[in-house]
Design a protein around this motif. Structure first.
Motif, PDB file in Angstrom:
ATOM      1  N   SER A 167     -21.772  -3.007   0.502  1.00  0.00           N
ATOM      2  CA  SER A 167     -21.126  -3.629  -0.662  1.00  0.00           C
ATOM      3  C   SER A 167     -19.605  -3.679  -0.554  1.00  0.00           C
ATOM      4  O   SER A 167     -18.896  -3.198  -1.442  1.00  0.00           O
ATOM      5  N   PRO A 168     -19.082  -4.268   0.504  1.00  0.00           N
ATOM      6  CA  PRO A 168     -17.614  -4.337   0.629  1.00  0.00           C
ATOM      7  C   PRO A 168     -17.004  -5.176  -0.487  1.00  0.00           C
ATOM      8  O   PRO A 168     -17.534  -6.221  -0.851  1.00  0.00           O
ATOM      9  N   GLN A 169     -15.884  -4.693  -1.022  1.00  0.00           N
ATOM     10  CA  GLN A 169     -15.160  -5.354  -2.100  1.00  0.00           C
ATOM     11  C   GLN A 169     -13.906  -6.041  -1.541  1.00  0.00           C
ATOM     12  O   GLN A 169     -13.479  -5.747  -0.431  1.00  0.00           O
ATOM     13  N   PRO A 170     -13.298  -6.943  -2.321  1.00  0.00           N
ATOM     14  CA  PRO A 170     -12.081  -7.617  -1.835  1.00  0.00           C
ATOM     15  C   PRO A 170     -10.963  -6.626  -1.512  1.00  0.00           C
ATOM     16  O   PRO A 170     -10.883  -5.539  -2.094  1.00  0.00           O
ATOM     17  N   ILE A 171     -10.108  -7.022  -0.596  1.00  0.00           N
ATOM     18  CA  ILE A 171      -8.956  -6.204  -0.210  1.00  0.00           C
ATOM     19  C   ILE A 171      -8.070  -5.934  -1.429  1.00  0.00           C
ATOM     20  O   ILE A 171      -7.773  -6.824  -2.225  1.00  0.00           O
ATOM     21  N   LEU A 172      -7.649  -4.679  -1.575  1.00  0.00           N
ATOM     22  CA  LEU A 172      -6.721  -4.290  -2.639  1.00  0.00           C
ATOM     23  C   LEU A 172      -5.300  -4.096  -2.127  1.00  0.00           C
ATOM     24  O   LEU A 172      -4.332  -4.348  -2.845  1.00  0.00           O
ATOM     25  N   MET A 173      -5.190  -3.622  -0.903  1.00  0.00           N
ATOM     26  CA  MET A 173      -3.899  -3.177  -0.390  1.00  0.00           C
ATOM     27  C   MET A 173      -3.310  -4.234   0.545  1.00  0.00           C
ATOM     28  O   MET A 173      -3.836  -4.475   1.633  1.00  0.00           O
ATOM     29  N   ARG A 174      -2.259  -4.868   0.101  1.00  0.00           N
ATOM     30  CA  ARG A 174      -1.605  -5.886   0.923  1.00  0.00           C
ATOM     31  C   ARG A 174      -0.114  -5.906   0.613  1.00  0.00           C
ATOM     32  O   ARG A 174       0.317  -5.473  -0.451  1.00  0.00           O
ATOM     33  N   LYS A 175       0.653  -6.422   1.550  1.00  0.00           N
ATOM     34  CA  LYS A 175       2.100  -6.477   1.368  1.00  0.00           C
ATOM     35  C   LYS A 175       2.670  -7.612   2.222  1.00  0.00           C
ATOM     36  O   LYS A 175       2.257  -7.779   3.371  1.00  0.00           O
ATOM     37  N   ARG A 176       3.600  -8.351   1.652  1.00  0.00           N
ATOM     38  CA  ARG A 176       4.363  -9.322   2.432  1.00  0.00           C
ATOM     39  C   ARG A 176       5.607  -8.619   2.965  1.00  0.00           C
ATOM     40  O   ARG A 176       6.318  -7.950   2.226  1.00  0.00           O
ATOM     41  N   VAL A 238       0.427  -8.707   5.328  1.00  0.00           N
ATOM     42  CA  VAL A 238      -0.318  -7.642   6.005  1.00  0.00           C
ATOM     43  C   VAL A 238      -1.328  -7.063   5.018  1.00  0.00           C
ATOM     44  O   VAL A 238      -1.011  -6.839   3.847  1.00  0.00           O
ATOM     45  N   GLU A 239      -2.551  -6.828   5.496  1.00  0.00           N
ATOM     46  CA  GLU A 239      -3.600  -6.232   4.670  1.00  0.00           C
ATOM     47  C   GLU A 239      -4.106  -4.953   5.322  1.00  0.00           C
ATOM     48  O   GLU A 239      -4.106  -4.832   6.556  1.00  0.00           O
ATOM     49  N   TRP A 240      -4.506  -4.016   4.479  1.00  0.00           N
ATOM     50  CA  TRP A 240      -5.091  -2.773   4.973  1.00  0.00           C
ATOM     51  C   TRP A 240      -6.445  -2.547   4.298  1.00  0.00           C
ATOM     52  O   TRP A 240      -6.504  -2.361   3.076  1.00  0.00           O
ATOM     53  N   PRO A 241      -7.549  -2.549   5.036  1.00  0.00           N
ATOM     54  CA  PRO A 241      -8.831  -2.144   4.457  1.00  0.00           C
ATOM     55  C   PRO A 241      -8.739  -0.712   3.942  1.00  0.00           C
ATOM     56  O   PRO A 241      -8.065   0.139   4.548  1.00  0.00           O
ATOM     57  N   LEU A 242      -9.401  -0.451   2.819  1.00  0.00           N
ATOM     58  CA  LEU A 242      -9.248   0.846   2.154  1.00  0.00           C
ATOM     59  C   LEU A 242     -10.620   1.382   1.759  1.00  0.00           C
ATOM     60  O   LEU A 242     -11.464   0.639   1.243  1.00  0.00           O
ATOM     61  N   ALA A 243     -10.817   2.667   1.985  1.00  0.00           N
ATOM     62  CA  ALA A 243     -12.046   3.357   1.572  1.00  0.00           C
ATOM     63  C   ALA A 243     -11.712   4.380   0.499  1.00  0.00           C
ATOM     64  O   ALA A 243     -10.674   5.050   0.559  1.00  0.00           O
ATOM     65  N   LEU A 244     -12.592   4.498  -0.491  1.00  0.00           N
ATOM     66  CA  LEU A 244     -12.376   5.389  -1.628  1.00  0.00           C
ATOM     67  C   LEU A 244     -13.635   6.201  -1.885  1.00  0.00           C
ATOM     68  O   LEU A 244     -14.746   5.659  -1.884  1.00  0.00           O
ATOM     69  N   ILE A 245     -13.474   7.499  -2.087  1.00  0.00           N
ATOM     70  CA  ILE A 245     -14.573   8.384  -2.496  1.00  0.00           C
ATOM     71  C   ILE A 245     -14.238   8.961  -3.856  1.00  0.00           C
ATOM     72  O   ILE A 245     -13.131   9.475  -4.074  1.00  0.00           O
ATOM     73  N   LEU A 246     -15.179   8.863  -4.793  1.00  0.00           N
ATOM     74  CA  LEU A 246     -15.040   9.404  -6.145  1.00  0.00           C
ATOM     75  C   LEU A 246     -16.231  10.305  -6.445  1.00  0.00           C
ATOM     76  O   LEU A 246     -17.370  10.004  -6.073  1.00  0.00           O
TER      77      LEU A 246
END
Length: 250
Positions: A167-176, A238-246
């Motif tokens: 269930s990958p979600q859209p990228i959250l972390m990006r920066k120009r 630039v985008e960074w894939p991100l993983a989160l554990i809750l």
């Protein structure tokens, strides 16, 4: 309250807090929070300065891949209040959204195995592999401390880059940033510093060291795709894939 096992890192955090004590960054709803923030030198797995059931929220950003979770989960279970939350997140290898053809080149530089053309062999392990694996190797909290936690969740904000993840979600972390800034970011990699320590001859190559050569190859590849010569002061996303554990304390 923040912790780090390194005395140098704790000292740096304290200095940064003192330097920014009048900054809005340490203000919440107009209240200066600098006098309510403290830093303690301690490993995350041993929080002896905290009493049982005293913590509402535990956060580790770009750090959880170093923890010993056989000790971390029991310590979290000890210090968290009922319904207290643990949030762990890490970003992985960068991606250039406009230039997907450069992904293989990025992975070869960061994760390759050649001792002379990649910084892959120079990362500290197993931490880097856990990070690159999007924290999948971190065990479920209840597998370590049965019955102590609830609502264990893994979220992957990885876009289309890692379709094998659930269930990958859209990228959250990006920066120009400019291409010059991207070069500066590349130079922060700890594996690059280790590479250059072990291969000092690379620093004096007439075509630049491994980071310079790699950056130039990215710039060349992007220019070829765009059909124009991209200048270093131009911007790139630039985008960074991100993983989160809750997880919550039961």
């Amino acid at each position: 309250m923040g912790t780090d096992p390194s005395a140098g890192m704790v000292d740096a955090a304290r200095r940064a807090l003192a330097d920014s004590s009048s900054d809005a960054a340490v203000s919440v709803q107009g209240l200066n929070m600098s006098d309510r923030i403290t830093y303690v030198q301690s490993p995350a797995e041993r929080l002896a300065f905290l009493s049982e059931g005293s913590v509402d929220l535990m956060i580790a950003a770009q750090a959880g891949h170093w923890f010993d979770w056989s000790r971390m989960w029991p310590e979290a279970a000890r210090v968290l209040r009922k319904d207290g939350t643990v949030a762990i997140w890490n970003y992985s290898e960068l991606r250039l959204a406009k230039y997907p053809t450069l992904t293989t080149q990025l992975s070869q530089f960061f994760q390759g195995t050649d001792l002379l053309t990649s910084i892959g062999p120079y990362w500290q392990q197993p931490g880097r592999s856990i990070l690159d694996g999007h924290l999948v190797a971190i065990p479920d909290a209840n597998d370590v401390v049965p019955g102590a936690f609830k609502d264990f969740t893994r979220c992957y904000f990885t876009g289309a880059y890692y379709p094998h993840l659930p269930s990958p979600q859209p990228i959250l972390m990006r920066k120009r940033m400019t291409w010059d800034d991207l070069y500066g970011y590349l130079r922060t990699a700890s594996a690059l510093h280790t590479f250059l320590e072990q291969h000092p001859e690379d620093k004096v190559r007439p075509d630049g060291d491994i980071a310079v050569r790699f950056w130039k190859s990215l710039l060349s590849g992007a220019s070829a795709q765009d059909g124009v010569t991209i200048q270093a002061e131009e911007e790139v996303e630039v985008e960074w894939p991100l993983a989160l554990i809750l997880v919550k304390k039961a």
